[in-house]
Design a protein around this motif. Sequence first.
Motif, short mmCIF file in Angstrom:
data_model
loop_
_atom_site.label_atom_id
_atom_site.label_comp_id
_atom_site.label_asym_id
_atom_site.label_seq_id
_atom_site.Cartn_x
_atom_site.Cartn_y
_atom_site.Cartn_z
N GLU A 58 -0.84 3.03 -11.51
CA GLU A 58 -1.09 1.35 -11.52
C GLU A 58 0.08 0.95 -10.74
OE1 GLU A 58 -0.49 -0.79 -15.38
OE2 GLU A 58 -0.06 -2.31 -14.66
N LYS A 59 -0.15 -0.62 -9.48
CA LYS A 59 0.45 -0.74 -8.91
C LYS A 59 0.70 -2.63 -9.71
CE LYS A 59 -1.66 -0.70 -5.04
NZ LYS A 59 -2.25 -1.23 -3.65
N SER A 60 1.55 -2.56 -10.28
CA SER A 60 1.57 -3.88 -11.43
C SER A 60 2.39 -5.41 -10.56
CB SER A 60 3.09 -3.48 -12.72
OG SER A 60 2.50 -2.14 -13.23
N LEU A 85 -3.80 12.37 -4.28
CA LEU A 85 -5.09 11.95 -5.30
C LEU A 85 -6.05 11.71 -3.92
CD1 LEU A 85 -3.41 8.90 -7.19
CD2 LEU A 85 -5.02 10.48 -8.22
N ASN A 86 -6.48 11.17 -3.20
CA ASN A 86 -7.25 10.63 -2.18
C ASN A 86 -7.14 11.39 -0.84
OD1 ASN A 86 -4.68 7.66 -2.80
ND2 ASN A 86 -7.59 7.77 -3.56
N HIS A 87 -6.62 12.00 -1.02
CA HIS A 87 -7.53 13.49 0.12
C HIS A 87 -6.49 14.72 -0.71
CE1 HIS A 87 -8.93 14.38 3.80
NE2 HIS A 87 -7.52 15.01 4.64
N ASP A 118 -9.29 5.77 -13.37
CA ASP A 118 -9.30 5.95 -11.98
C ASP A 118 -8.68 5.98 -11.43
OD1 ASP A 118 -11.01 4.99 -9.76
OD2 ASP A 118 -11.36 2.50 -9.86
N ASP A 119 -8.14 5.97 -10.16
CA ASP A 119 -6.87 6.99 -9.85
C ASP A 119 -6.05 5.17 -9.26
OD1 ASP A 119 -8.71 5.12 -7.46
OD2 ASP A 119 -7.62 6.00 -5.24
N ILE A 120 -6.04 4.24 -8.97
CA ILE A 120 -5.20 3.42 -8.61
C ILE A 120 -5.87 1.91 -8.83
CG2 ILE A 120 -3.74 2.09 -6.72
CD1 ILE A 120 -4.70 4.98 -4.96
N ILE A 121 -5.10 1.38 -9.20
CA ILE A 121 -5.28 0.44 -9.50
C ILE A 121 -5.16 -0.31 -8.57
CG2 ILE A 121 -4.34 -1.04 -12.02
CD1 ILE A 121 -7.25 -2.34 -13.05
N ALA A 122 -5.06 -1.80 -7.99
CA ALA A 122 -4.47 -2.95 -7.13
C ALA A 122 -5.00 -4.28 -7.46
CB ALA A 122 -4.19 -2.59 -5.70
N ASN A 123 -5.82 -4.69 -6.59
CA ASN A 123 -6.10 -6.14 -7.46
C ASN A 123 -7.10 -6.39 -8.19
OD1 ASN A 123 -4.95 -7.83 -5.68
ND2 ASN A 123 -6.22 -7.04 -4.69
N GLY A 124 -7.84 -4.74 -8.71
CA GLY A 124 -8.80 -4.44 -9.89
C GLY A 124 -9.75 -5.09 -9.88
N ASP A 125 -10.47 -5.69 -8.40
CA ASP A 125 -12.15 -6.18 -8.25
C ASP A 125 -12.98 -4.51 -8.17
OD1 ASP A 125 -11.43 -8.29 -7.29
OD2 ASP A 125 -10.86 -7.09 -5.60
N ALA A 126 -12.48 -3.42 -7.90
CA ALA A 126 -13.49 -2.02 -8.12
C ALA A 126 -13.38 -1.81 -9.63
CB ALA A 126 -12.48 -0.67 -8.32
N ALA A 127 -12.28 -1.75 -10.38
CA ALA A 127 -12.34 -1.87 -11.67
C ALA A 127 -13.93 -2.89 -12.65
CB ALA A 127 -11.04 -1.99 -13.11
N VAL A 185 0.56 -1.51 0.37
CA VAL A 185 -0.61 -0.12 0.10
C VAL A 185 0.92 0.99 -0.46
CG1 VAL A 185 -1.71 1.44 0.91
CG2 VAL A 185 -1.41 -1.91 0.94
N LEU A 186 0.36 2.54 -0.66
CA LEU A 186 1.00 3.42 -0.53
C LEU A 186 0.22 4.46 -0.81
CD1 LEU A 186 3.48 4.76 -1.69
CD2 LEU A 186 2.29 5.22 -4.13
N LYS A 187 0.45 5.19 0.14
CA LYS A 187 -0.22 6.43 0.50
C LYS A 187 0.44 7.56 -0.08
CE LYS A 187 -1.53 8.94 5.01
NZ LYS A 187 -1.88 8.72 6.18
N SER A 205 -13.48 -4.03 -1.16
CA SER A 205 -12.73 -2.85 -1.34
C SER A 205 -11.31 -3.05 -0.74
CB SER A 205 -13.48 -1.77 -0.28
OG SER A 205 -12.21 -0.50 0.23
N PHE A 206 -10.13 -2.74 -1.33
CA PHE A 206 -8.54 -3.24 -0.92
C PHE A 206 -8.31 -2.88 0.05
CE2 PHE A 206 -4.67 -2.08 -1.35
CZ PHE A 206 -3.64 -3.10 -1.78
N THR A 207 -8.36 -1.23 0.63
CA THR A 207 -8.19 -0.21 1.56
C THR A 207 -9.16 -0.44 2.64
OG1 THR A 207 -9.38 2.04 0.58
CG2 THR A 207 -6.41 0.95 0.03
P1 5GP Z 1 -8.80 -2.95 -6.26
O1 5GP Z 1 -9.77 -2.26 -6.77
O2 5GP Z 1 -8.39 -2.60 -7.58
O3 5GP Z 1 -7.88 -4.17 -5.93
O4 5GP Z 1 -8.25 -1.64 -5.78
C1 5GP Z 1 -8.84 -0.28 -6.22
C2 5GP Z 1 -9.04 1.09 -4.96
O5 5GP Z 1 -8.45 0.23 -4.05
C3 5GP Z 1 -8.49 1.73 -5.60
O6 5GP Z 1 -8.64 2.63 -6.42
C4 5GP Z 1 -8.22 2.54 -4.67
O7 5GP Z 1 -8.35 3.52 -3.89
C5 5GP Z 1 -7.63 1.80 -3.40
N1 5GP Z 1 -6.50 1.21 -3.46
C6 5GP Z 1 -5.80 0.14 -3.95
N2 5GP Z 1 -4.04 0.13 -3.68
C7 5GP Z 1 -4.11 1.51 -3.06
C8 5GP Z 1 -3.25 1.68 -2.79
O8 5GP Z 1 -1.57 1.65 -2.33
N3 5GP Z 1 -3.10 3.30 -1.59
C9 5GP Z 1 -4.45 3.96 -1.65
N4 5GP Z 1 -4.44 5.21 -1.37
N5 5GP Z 1 -5.35 3.33 -2.40
C10 5GP Z 1 -5.65 2.31 -3.02
#
Ligand code: 5GP
Length: 189
Positions: free
Chosen positions: A155-157, A26-28, A124-133, A19-21, A98-100
């Motif tokens: 993108e967190k590759s 972007l988020n605040h 979108d702002d950030i992609i991690a596992n891609g669930d939201a996308a 996780v990157l803050k 939700s990832f976070t």
């Molecule tokens: P995903 O559904 O791709 O796993 O996560 C996407 C959402 O989770 C992003 O839109 C973002 O709000 C949040 N998220 C995922 N990873 C991070 C992270 O490393 N830092 C922050 N600040 N938010 C994250």
Amino acid sequence: MELLKERILREASVINNDVLKLDALLNHQVDPQLTMAMGNEFARRYSEHSITKVITVESSGIPVGFTTALALGVPLLFARRKKTLIADPDALTERVPSFTKGIVTDIMVSRQFLTGSDTVLFIDDIIANGDAARGLIKIIERSGAKLAGLGIVVEKSFQAGARTIREQGIRVESLVQIASLEGGHIQFL
Ligand code: 5GP
């Protein structure tokens, strides 16, 4: 996008290996000039697609979705997060983890604003596992709209989201790609 890499190195902090803050960017808090530059860049990359609408998920996708929509001269539509599911015959709804936050939320788009005549760019702002996308992609598919592709700020590759969506044949454009956060260091791809 070099400018964004510099800003991330200066203003982001690594919470752990996953996780990157990004609250400063972007988020605040958001920097309007930087967010305009991001929107212009996404608009440039998708300029040949005759986009009719930009779509994102509330809330952190909205600023960059807005600047992208402004640059393309089209409306911005944001999927709303609903706390309760009240049956709405006019809504397309998907449940996404939700990832976070470690909870599930329901995202909703009214059929009124997304139809088979739309070609959408999903920002979108950030992609991690891609669930939201994946949730929003399902909604777009059910609406009959055409998906031109995704535009992701970070993108967190090293997590599977962007890769699995590309494997589905969907274009994913990221402004920066992060290869690793190991040891507290941000490594770009
Ligand atoms: P995903 O559904 O791709 O796993 O996560 C996407 C959402 O989770 C992003 O839109 C973002 O709000 C949040 N998220 C995922 N990873 C991070 C992270 O490393 N830092 C922050 N600040 N938010 C994250």
